[in-house]
Design an enzyme around this catalytic site. Structure first.
Site, PDB file in Angstrom:
ATOM      1  N   CYS A  83      13.198  47.874  -9.034  1.00 35.26           N
ATOM      2  CA  CYS A  83      14.644  47.956  -9.230  1.00 35.26           C
ATOM      3  C   CYS A  83      14.983  48.733 -10.509  1.00 35.26           C
ATOM      4  CB  CYS A  83      15.187  46.522  -9.296  1.00 35.26           C
ATOM      5  SG  CYS A  83      16.860  46.352  -9.910  1.00 35.26           S
ATOM      6  N   CYS A  86      17.217  46.963 -12.983  1.00 32.14           N
ATOM      7  CA  CYS A  86      16.477  45.902 -13.676  1.00 32.14           C
ATOM      8  C   CYS A  86      15.775  46.472 -14.904  1.00 32.14           C
ATOM      9  CB  CYS A  86      15.451  45.260 -12.747  1.00 32.14           C
ATOM     10  SG  CYS A  86      16.148  44.459 -11.294  1.00 32.14           S
TER      11      CYS A  86
END
Length: 188
Positions: A83, A86
């Site tokens: 991600c 993230c």
């Protein structure tokens, strides 16, 4: 795995891959289970409107067991090594965790739908300073159905000292927004 659980996991993965943009009005409220992209804003709930958080316990990437206990403010961050948002928010989480540790706030990551080797490599590279539960099957994420679900990757939940969901951010959190929310909840 049940069809309902599989559907929820597929929906979450689709939302995560769609990116992290959206308006606050489009965010799901308390009790809603739909998955949407997030914009990183932290929504703090009034104390009288906070739902009880589910029991959270799991094995960390280091092989330890973490269990949330009453009397402590927790920040749960749902993330995955694949991600990009993230990765972008990792320094924010690391800094806010270090700053608020003296107030007794505990940060815990929840690695979702990832390969354990990838999650461990990411954790070694980021060195967040707090543990992450390995939740490959998404069981912890699904435990929040009917409350305030972490409906995007990344998502961050703040659990107050009474074990209630006090705040949520969908998408990559911003430093000052997270620090303000954690401070507000921990000072209650």
């Amino acid at each position: 795995m049940s069809v309902k659980r599989l559907t929820a996991i597929v929906a979450l993965a689709a939302a995560a891959l769609a990116g992290c943009a959206g308006s606050e009005a489009a965010q799901p409220g308390i009790g809603e289970t739909r998955f949407v992209p997030g914009d990183g804003r932290v929504q703090v709930f009034d104390p009288g409107e906070r739902p009880k958080a589910p029991q959270i316990s799991g094995r960390t990437l280091d092989g330890e067991t973490v269990t949330l206990t009453p009397g402590t403010v927790y920040v749960l961050n749902f993330w995955a090594s694949w991600c990009a948002p993230c990765r972008a928010e990792a320094p924010v989480l690391k800094d806010v965790a270090a700053i608020t540790k003296s107030k007794g706030v505990r940060f815990i990551g929840v690695n979702f739908k990832d390969q354990e080797a990838s999650a461990k490599a990411y954790d070694r590279a980021v060195e967040p300073g707090y543990p992450s539960i390995f939740d490959n099957e998404g069981k912890l994420l699904l435990a929040f159905q009917g409350t305030v679900p972490p409906a995007a990757i990344p998502s961050t939940l703040i659990i107050d000292a009474q074990g209630r969901i006090a705040a949520r951010a969908l998408g990559a959190v911003k430093y000052q927004d997270l620090l303000d929310a954690v401070t507000k909840v921990s000072d209650e």
